[in-house]
Design a protein around this motif. Structure first.
Motif, PDB file in Angstrom:
ATOM      1  N   ALA A   4       0.836  -1.205   0.000  1.00  0.00           N
ATOM      2  CA  ALA A   4       0.000   0.000   0.000  1.00  0.00           C
ATOM      3  C   ALA A   4       0.868   1.251   0.000  1.00  0.00           C
ATOM      4  O   ALA A   4       0.576   2.224  -0.709  1.00  0.00           O
ATOM      5  CB  ALA A   4      -0.945  -0.014   1.197  1.00  0.00           C
ATOM      6  N   ASP A   5       1.955   1.242   0.772  1.00  0.00           N
ATOM      7  CA  ASP A   5       2.877   2.384   0.791  1.00  0.00           C
ATOM      8  C   ASP A   5       3.557   2.568  -0.564  1.00  0.00           C
ATOM      9  O   ASP A   5       3.775   3.691  -1.017  1.00  0.00           O
ATOM     10  CB  ASP A   5       3.959   2.202   1.863  1.00  0.00           C
ATOM     11  N   SER A   6       3.894   1.451  -1.206  1.00  0.00           N
ATOM     12  CA  SER A   6       4.531   1.526  -2.515  1.00  0.00           C
ATOM     13  C   SER A   6       3.597   2.183  -3.525  1.00  0.00           C
ATOM     14  O   SER A   6       4.015   3.033  -4.311  1.00  0.00           O
ATOM     15  CB  SER A   6       4.921   0.125  -2.993  1.00  0.00           C
ATOM     16  N   PHE A   7       2.319   1.813  -3.495  1.00  0.00           N
ATOM     17  CA  PHE A   7       1.363   2.451  -4.403  1.00  0.00           C
ATOM     18  C   PHE A   7       1.307   3.952  -4.123  1.00  0.00           C
ATOM     19  O   PHE A   7       1.357   4.766  -5.045  1.00  0.00           O
ATOM     20  CB  PHE A   7      -0.041   1.847  -4.274  1.00  0.00           C
ATOM     21  N   THR A   8       1.215   4.325  -2.851  1.00  0.00           N
ATOM     22  CA  THR A   8       1.104   5.739  -2.489  1.00  0.00           C
ATOM     23  C   THR A   8       2.332   6.525  -2.935  1.00  0.00           C
ATOM     24  O   THR A   8       2.216   7.640  -3.454  1.00  0.00           O
ATOM     25  CB  THR A   8       0.873   5.889  -0.973  1.00  0.00           C
ATOM     26  N   ASP A  93      -7.917 -14.265  -6.996  1.00  0.00           N
ATOM     27  CA  ASP A  93      -7.231 -14.863  -8.139  1.00  0.00           C
ATOM     28  C   ASP A  93      -7.163 -13.832  -9.253  1.00  0.00           C
ATOM     29  O   ASP A  93      -8.168 -13.542  -9.899  1.00  0.00           O
ATOM     30  CB  ASP A  93      -7.964 -16.123  -8.614  1.00  0.00           C
ATOM     31  N   GLY A  94      -5.978 -13.282  -9.454  1.00  0.00           N
ATOM     32  CA  GLY A  94      -5.777 -12.251 -10.459  1.00  0.00           C
ATOM     33  C   GLY A  94      -5.326 -12.824 -11.789  1.00  0.00           C
ATOM     34  O   GLY A  94      -5.137 -14.039 -11.933  1.00  0.00           O
ATOM     35  N   TYR A  95      -5.144 -11.944 -12.744  1.00  0.00           N
ATOM     36  CA  TYR A  95      -4.731 -12.321 -14.091  1.00  0.00           C
ATOM     37  C   TYR A  95      -3.403 -13.080 -14.079  1.00  0.00           C
ATOM     38  O   TYR A  95      -3.185 -13.974 -14.874  1.00  0.00           O
ATOM     39  CB  TYR A  95      -4.625 -11.055 -14.950  1.00  0.00           C
ATOM     40  N   PHE A  96      -2.502 -12.726 -13.160  1.00  0.00           N
ATOM     41  CA  PHE A  96      -1.184 -13.345 -13.092  1.00  0.00           C
ATOM     42  C   PHE A  96      -1.086 -14.356 -11.953  1.00  0.00           C
ATOM     43  O   PHE A  96       0.000 -14.755 -11.590  1.00  0.00           O
ATOM     44  CB  PHE A  96      -0.101 -12.268 -12.937  1.00  0.00           C
ATOM     45  N   GLY A  97      -2.207 -14.752 -11.369  1.00  0.00           N
ATOM     46  CA  GLY A  97      -2.218 -15.730 -10.278  1.00  0.00           C
ATOM     47  C   GLY A  97      -2.741 -15.144  -8.979  1.00  0.00           C
ATOM     48  O   GLY A  97      -3.231 -14.019  -8.925  1.00  0.00           O
ATOM     49  N   ARG A  98      -2.634 -15.921  -7.916  1.00  0.00           N
ATOM     50  CA  ARG A  98      -3.133 -15.524  -6.599  1.00  0.00           C
ATOM     51  C   ARG A  98      -2.321 -14.336  -6.097  1.00  0.00           C
ATOM     52  O   ARG A  98      -1.086 -14.328  -6.163  1.00  0.00           O
ATOM     53  CB  ARG A  98      -3.010 -16.691  -5.622  1.00  0.00           C
ATOM     54  N   THR A  99      -3.014 -13.310  -5.599  1.00  0.00           N
ATOM     55  CA  THR A  99      -2.356 -12.093  -5.137  1.00  0.00           C
ATOM     56  C   THR A  99      -3.268 -11.381  -4.146  1.00  0.00           C
ATOM     57  O   THR A  99      -4.307 -11.912  -3.759  1.00  0.00           O
ATOM     58  CB  THR A  99      -1.993 -11.185  -6.338  1.00  0.00           C
ATOM     59  N   THR A 100      -2.859 -10.194  -3.731  1.00  0.00           N
ATOM     60  CA  THR A 100      -3.674  -9.388  -2.819  1.00  0.00           C
ATOM     61  C   THR A 100      -4.069  -8.084  -3.496  1.00  0.00           C
ATOM     62  O   THR A 100      -3.468  -7.680  -4.492  1.00  0.00           O
ATOM     63  CB  THR A 100      -2.910  -9.052  -1.523  1.00  0.00           C
ATOM     64  N   ILE A 101      -5.049  -7.430  -2.905  1.00  0.00           N
ATOM     65  CA  ILE A 101      -5.507  -6.134  -3.429  1.00  0.00           C
ATOM     66  C   ILE A 101      -4.341  -5.137  -3.429  1.00  0.00           C
ATOM     67  O   ILE A 101      -4.079  -4.472  -4.436  1.00  0.00           O
ATOM     68  CB  ILE A 101      -6.693  -5.589  -2.608  1.00  0.00           C
ATOM     69  N   ALA A 102      -3.631  -5.025  -2.312  1.00  0.00           N
ATOM     70  CA  ALA A 102      -2.533  -4.048  -2.215  1.00  0.00           C
ATOM     71  C   ALA A 102      -1.403  -4.385  -3.181  1.00  0.00           C
ATOM     72  O   ALA A 102      -0.818  -3.483  -3.797  1.00  0.00           O
ATOM     73  CB  ALA A 102      -2.005  -3.953  -0.792  1.00  0.00           C
ATOM     74  N   ALA A 103      -1.088  -5.665  -3.330  1.00  0.00           N
ATOM     75  CA  ALA A 103      -0.019  -6.045  -4.265  1.00  0.00           C
ATOM     76  C   ALA A 103      -0.401  -5.661  -5.686  1.00  0.00           C
ATOM     77  O   ALA A 103       0.445  -5.184  -6.457  1.00  0.00           O
ATOM     78  CB  ALA A 103       0.280  -7.532  -4.162  1.00  0.00           C
ATOM     79  N   THR A 104      -1.647  -5.843  -6.049  1.00  0.00           N
ATOM     80  CA  THR A 104      -2.087  -5.451  -7.390  1.00  0.00           C
ATOM     81  C   THR A 104      -1.981  -3.944  -7.571  1.00  0.00           C
ATOM     82  O   THR A 104      -1.520  -3.468  -8.613  1.00  0.00           O
ATOM     83  CB  THR A 104      -3.532  -5.928  -7.652  1.00  0.00           C
ATOM     84  N   MET A 105      -2.399  -3.192  -6.556  1.00  0.00           N
ATOM     85  CA  MET A 105      -2.319  -1.736  -6.658  1.00  0.00           C
ATOM     86  C   MET A 105      -0.870  -1.278  -6.768  1.00  0.00           C
ATOM     87  O   MET A 105      -0.569  -0.361  -7.521  1.00  0.00           O
ATOM     88  CB  MET A 105      -3.017  -1.060  -5.477  1.00  0.00           C
ATOM     89  N   ALA A 106       0.032  -1.921  -6.053  1.00  0.00           N
ATOM     90  CA  ALA A 106       1.450  -1.525  -6.096  1.00  0.00           C
ATOM     91  C   ALA A 106       2.153  -2.063  -7.331  1.00  0.00           C
ATOM     92  O   ALA A 106       2.855  -1.322  -8.030  1.00  0.00           O
ATOM     93  CB  ALA A 106       2.167  -2.014  -4.847  1.00  0.00           C
ATOM     94  N   ASP A 107       1.968  -3.358  -7.594  1.00  0.00           N
ATOM     95  CA  ASP A 107       2.783  -4.019  -8.612  1.00  0.00           C
ATOM     96  C   ASP A 107       2.218  -3.933 -10.026  1.00  0.00           C
ATOM     97  O   ASP A 107       2.970  -4.078 -10.981  1.00  0.00           O
ATOM     98  CB  ASP A 107       2.986  -5.493  -8.261  1.00  0.00           C
ATOM     99  N   PHE A 108       0.937  -3.733 -10.172  1.00  0.00           N
ATOM    100  CA  PHE A 108       0.400  -3.559 -11.517  1.00  0.00           C
ATOM    101  C   PHE A 108       0.040  -2.106 -11.757  1.00  0.00           C
ATOM    102  O   PHE A 108       0.591  -1.451 -12.634  1.00  0.00           O
ATOM    103  CB  PHE A 108      -0.816  -4.461 -11.772  1.00  0.00           C
ATOM    104  N   TYR A 109      -0.850  -1.565 -10.933  1.00  0.00           N
ATOM    105  CA  TYR A 109      -1.273  -0.181 -11.159  1.00  0.00           C
ATOM    106  C   TYR A 109      -0.185   0.821 -10.780  1.00  0.00           C
ATOM    107  O   TYR A 109      -0.024   1.839 -11.441  1.00  0.00           O
ATOM    108  CB  TYR A 109      -2.599   0.099 -10.443  1.00  0.00           C
ATOM    109  N   GLY A 110       0.586   0.547  -9.747  1.00  0.00           N
ATOM    110  CA  GLY A 110       1.715   1.417  -9.409  1.00  0.00           C
ATOM    111  C   GLY A 110       2.794   1.363 -10.470  1.00  0.00           C
ATOM    112  O   GLY A 110       3.403   2.379 -10.825  1.00  0.00           O
TER     113      GLY A 110
END
Length: 185
Positions: A4-8, A93-110
């Motif tokens: 979450a901090d990484s996204f911010t 279950d995301g497009y690239f496998g099991r993940t979390t909401i915060a990880a998606t926000m940081a690692d894909f959208y961030g």
């Protein structure tokens, strides 16, 4: 730093670039047929769409007439959603496998914000670069996507750059952006 901090952190860096746009919202970007305005609206709308698909209400859509303000309102809404009890850690279950909401926000959208930050900066004549460390992190994230990185709507095929190119140029080239791109004079 949490996801979450990484996204911010990435959202704040994107906001700083938007502050330097001035009146160049209709300038073309390295994204084919997209203006600076299109890039910012894309970032807001895709992040809102993701949260809504996860049954997370990001609140009312920001007024897009003042894009720097709209971005900050949106980013604050996303941070608020991620700060809700258990949301950041919630798995799916995301497009690239099991993940979390915060990880998606940081690692894909961030990750998307870093790349589109480059697009906006270059379209509006602002400096942009990433450190060697951040480039390594962004490459590692992209490695996890495999060939999906080059799926339609994600990134174009890699562009060749000299072996001694900067970390920023190597990253852009991998993501299908020509580091030499500049707006037409």
């Amino acid at each position: 730093m949490t996801s979450a901090d990484s996204f911010t952190t990435r959202a704040d860096a994107f906001a700083a670039i938007l502050d330097g746009v001035a009146d160049r919202w209709d300038a073309p970007t390295p994204c084919d047929d997209w203006t600076v305005r299109d890039v910012v609206v894309h970032a807001i709308e895709t992040e809102r769409d993701f949260l809504q698909r996860q049954d997370l209400d990001p609140g009312p859509a920001p007024d897009l007439t003042d894009l720097p303000t709209a971005w900050r309102e949106h980013a604050a809404s996303v941070a608020g959603v991620l700060g809700r009890d258990g949301v950041a850690e919630r798995e799916y279950d995301g497009y690239f496998g099991r993940t979390t909401i915060a990880a998606t926000m940081a690692d894909f959208y961030g990750w998307d914000l870093v790349v589109h930050g480059s697009d906006v900066a270059r379209a509006t004549g602002q400096p942009w670069e990433v450190s060697e460390e951040e480039a390594r992190e962004l490459h590692a994230t992209a490695d996890g996507w495999g060939e999906a990185l080059y799926s339609e709507g994600v990134c174009a095929g890699a562009v060749d750059v000299p072996a001694d190119a900067s970390a920023s140029d190597r990253l852009l080239a991998r993501l299908g952006r020509d580091p030499r791109w500049a707006p037409a004079a």
